[in-house]
Design an enzyme around this catalytic site. Structure first.
Site, PDB file in Angstrom:
ATOM      1  N   CYS A   1      26.550   6.772  46.270  1.00 15.30           N
ATOM      2  CA  CYS A   1      27.455   5.832  45.585  1.00 15.30           C
ATOM      3  C   CYS A   1      26.865   5.254  44.295  1.00 15.30           C
ATOM      4  O   CYS A   1      27.570   4.543  43.572  1.00 15.30           O
ATOM      5  CB  CYS A   1      27.839   4.698  46.533  1.00 15.30           C
TER       6      CYS A   1
ATOM      7  N   SER B   1       7.161   7.517  19.721  1.00  6.84           N
ATOM      8  CA  SER B   1       7.107   8.672  18.815  1.00  6.84           C
ATOM      9  C   SER B   1       8.403   8.769  18.015  1.00  6.84           C
ATOM     10  O   SER B   1       8.466   9.461  17.007  1.00  6.84           O
ATOM     11  CB  SER B   1       6.907   9.952  19.641  1.00  6.84           C
TER      12      SER B   1
ATOM     13  N   HIS C   1      16.006   2.929  29.797  1.00 10.84           N
ATOM     14  CA  HIS C   1      15.709   4.114  30.624  1.00 10.84           C
ATOM     15  C   HIS C   1      15.481   3.745  32.089  1.00 10.84           C
ATOM     16  O   HIS C   1      14.896   4.524  32.848  1.00 10.84           O
ATOM     17  CB  HIS C   1      14.481   4.863  30.077  1.00 10.84           C
TER      18      HIS C   1
ATOM     19  N   GLY D   1       4.817   1.652  19.403  1.00  7.96           N
ATOM     20  CA  GLY D   1       4.355   2.608  20.393  1.00  7.96           C
ATOM     21  C   GLY D   1       5.389   3.615  20.836  1.00  7.96           C
ATOM     22  O   GLY D   1       5.454   3.973  22.011  1.00  7.96           O
TER      23      GLY D   1
ATOM     24  N   TYR E   1       6.800   9.848  40.809  1.00  6.29           N
ATOM     25  CA  TYR E   1       7.174   8.463  40.502  1.00  6.29           C
ATOM     26  C   TYR E   1       6.345   7.459  41.308  1.00  6.29           C
ATOM     27  O   TYR E   1       6.019   6.385  40.818  1.00  6.29           O
ATOM     28  CB  TYR E   1       8.685   8.264  40.694  1.00  6.29           C
TER      29      TYR E   1
ATOM     30  N   VAL F   1       9.793   2.287  31.653  1.00  9.30           N
ATOM     31  CA  VAL F   1      10.278   1.971  33.004  1.00  9.30           C
ATOM     32  C   VAL F   1       9.264   1.105  33.751  1.00  9.30           C
ATOM     33  O   VAL F   1       9.511   0.713  34.881  1.00  9.30           O
ATOM     34  CB  VAL F   1      10.585   3.268  33.787  1.00  9.30           C
TER      35      VAL F   1
HETATM   36  N1  APR Z   1      -0.434   1.305  20.298  1.00 11.18           N
HETATM   37  C1  APR Z   1       0.704   1.746  19.699  1.00 11.18           C
HETATM   38  N2  APR Z   1       1.167   3.023  19.815  1.00 11.18           N
HETATM   39  C2  APR Z   1       0.424   3.873  20.545  1.00 11.18           C
HETATM   40  C3  APR Z   1      -0.784   3.488  21.184  1.00 11.18           C
HETATM   41  C4  APR Z   1      -1.202   2.138  21.029  1.00 11.18           C
HETATM   42  N3  APR Z   1      -2.316   1.683  21.596  1.00 11.18           N
HETATM   43  N4  APR Z   1      -1.297   4.581  21.835  1.00 11.18           N
HETATM   44  C5  APR Z   1      -0.425   5.614  21.603  1.00 11.18           C
HETATM   45  N5  APR Z   1       0.601   5.198  20.829  1.00 11.18           N
HETATM   46  C6  APR Z   1       1.749   5.966  20.332  1.00 11.18           C
HETATM   47  C7  APR Z   1       1.509   7.470  20.204  1.00 11.18           C
HETATM   48  O1  APR Z   1       0.913   7.777  18.958  1.00 11.18           O
HETATM   49  C8  APR Z   1       2.925   8.023  20.325  1.00 11.18           C
HETATM   50  O2  APR Z   1       3.530   8.174  19.039  1.00 11.18           O
HETATM   51  O3  APR Z   1       2.787   5.832  21.263  1.00 11.18           O
HETATM   52  C9  APR Z   1       3.692   6.913  21.090  1.00 11.18           C
HETATM   53  C10 APR Z   1       4.197   7.326  22.453  1.00 11.18           C
HETATM   54  O4  APR Z   1       5.152   8.330  22.259  1.00 11.18           O
HETATM   55  P1  APR Z   1       5.785   9.101  23.516  1.00 11.18           P
HETATM   56  O5  APR Z   1       4.716   9.519  24.426  1.00 11.18           O
HETATM   57  O6  APR Z   1       6.692  10.136  22.948  1.00 11.18           O
HETATM   58  O7  APR Z   1       6.610   7.953  24.271  1.00 11.18           O
HETATM   59  P2  APR Z   1       8.043   7.345  23.930  1.00 11.18           P
HETATM   60  O8  APR Z   1       8.324   7.363  22.463  1.00 11.18           O
HETATM   61  O9  APR Z   1       8.128   6.069  24.627  1.00 11.18           O
HETATM   62  O10 APR Z   1       8.993   8.421  24.659  1.00 11.18           O
HETATM   63  C11 APR Z   1      10.373   8.184  24.702  1.00 11.18           C
HETATM   64  O11 APR Z   1      10.693  10.028  26.206  1.00 11.18           O
HETATM   65  O12 APR Z   1       9.705  11.144  27.914  1.00 11.18           O
HETATM   66  C12 APR Z   1      10.742  10.313  27.606  1.00 11.18           C
HETATM   67  O13 APR Z   1      11.891   8.735  28.937  1.00 11.18           O
HETATM   68  C13 APR Z   1      10.665   8.987  28.353  1.00 11.18           C
HETATM   69  O14 APR Z   1      10.973   6.735  27.527  1.00 11.18           O
HETATM   70  C14 APR Z   1      10.374   7.973  27.253  1.00 11.18           C
HETATM   71  C15 APR Z   1      10.948   8.641  26.018  1.00 11.18           C
END
Ligand code: APR
Length: 238
Positions: free
Chosen positions: A130, A189, A119, A187, A68, A103
């Site tokens: 606590c 998944s 998150h 952005g 972190y 975060v």
């Molecule tokens: N613009 C838009 N999207 C983008 C870009 C960009 N420049 N670059 C990458 N991406 C997309 C990727 O294609 C992917 O689908 O951003 C997405 C990121 O997905 P993850 O890495 O799965 O992140 P996220 O969806 O935020 O994950 C959710 O999972 O690991 C935990 O707590 C963590 O908050 C996180 C949660």
């Protein structure tokens, strides 16, 4: 990118009475913050079981804190990008709510007020005795941090896998998702619940869904803009 999709996204957002926005790691990718599951993502190279679970922290708090702290240093060295700035400008004038899974503090550093972090935050520590939280921006911990309240070990103020999201954040997100006539996912998944479920809820209530992501995601979109957020958002929120 078919101009029609950009136009459709822009028109939907302009016509929105209440816009629900969900952002994920991809909105910070162009600032230099790694995503989790995309190319070069954290979970491509490391296991979340060893770094982002209560069990991992119980086993090895130093390992978890070092990761972190590395993320704090990365985010501190980054700047908001045009996507963060377009959303911050929208937050000044548009009706709606931004809910982020991130975060990092790049939305706030772009001037966004009122973003809901479901998150938690990299810049908060939580007392393991606590549960009290405090802002903390140290980039190094020679000794692991102890809470001023209880003198107990502190953990990062984030939500780990298997943990519940903050009740107030969930409440605000659910209320906004139900109220929205348009939802914009940026952005993410769309693989992690309950955050991704907020967009599905908005869709089930009749909202029009716009997704911005260079890759196909799990977001149930009506309009998918397969492009980077830094390019798309100034054009559809401007
Ligand atoms: N613009 C838009 N999207 C983008 C870009 C960009 N420049 N670059 C990458 N991406 C997309 C990727 O294609 C992917 O689908 O951003 C997405 C990121 O997905 P993850 O890495 O799965 O992140 P996220 O969806 O935020 O994950 C959710 O999972 O690991 C935990 O707590 C963590 O908050 C996180 C949660």
């Amino acid at each position: 990118m078919p101009a029609l999709d950009l136009e459709a996204a822009r028109d939907a957002i302009r016509a929105a009475r209440f816009l629900f926005v969900l952002t994920g790691a991809g909105v910070s990718a162009e600032s230099g913050v790694p995503t989790f599951r995309g190319a070069g993502g954290y979970w491509r190279e490391r296991s979340f079981q060893d770094l982002a679970t209560p069990g991992a922290f119980a086993r090895d708090p130093r390992l978890v804190w070092d990761w972190y702290l590395e993320r704090r240093r990365t985010v501190r060295a980054c700047e908001p990008n045009p996507a963060h700035r377009a959303l911050a400008a929208w937050s000044e004038r548009g009706a709606g709510l931004l809910v982020t899974q991130n975060v990092d503090d790049l939305h706030e550093r772009a001037g966004h007020r009122g973003a809901v972090h479901v998150h938690g935050s990299l810049w908060r520590n939580r007392c393991t005795a606590c549960g009290a939280e405090r802002d903390h921006d140290a980039l190094e911990y020679p000794e692991l941090p102890r809470s001023p309240c209880c003198g107990a070990l502190e953990r990062p103020g984030v939500v780990w896998f298997g943990e519940a999201l903050p009740a107030a954040a969930i409440h605000a997100a659910l209320e906004a998702a139900q109220r929205a006539d348009v939802a914009l996912a940026v952005g993410t998944s769309g693989l992690v619940q309950p955050a991704a479920g907020f967009v599905q809820l908005a869709r089930d209530r009749g909202a029009r869904i716009v997704d911005v992501n260079p890759e196909r995601s799990g977001i149930p979109a009506h309009v998918s803009l397969l492009m980077p957020a830094g390019e798309a958002l100034p054009r559809i929120l401007g």
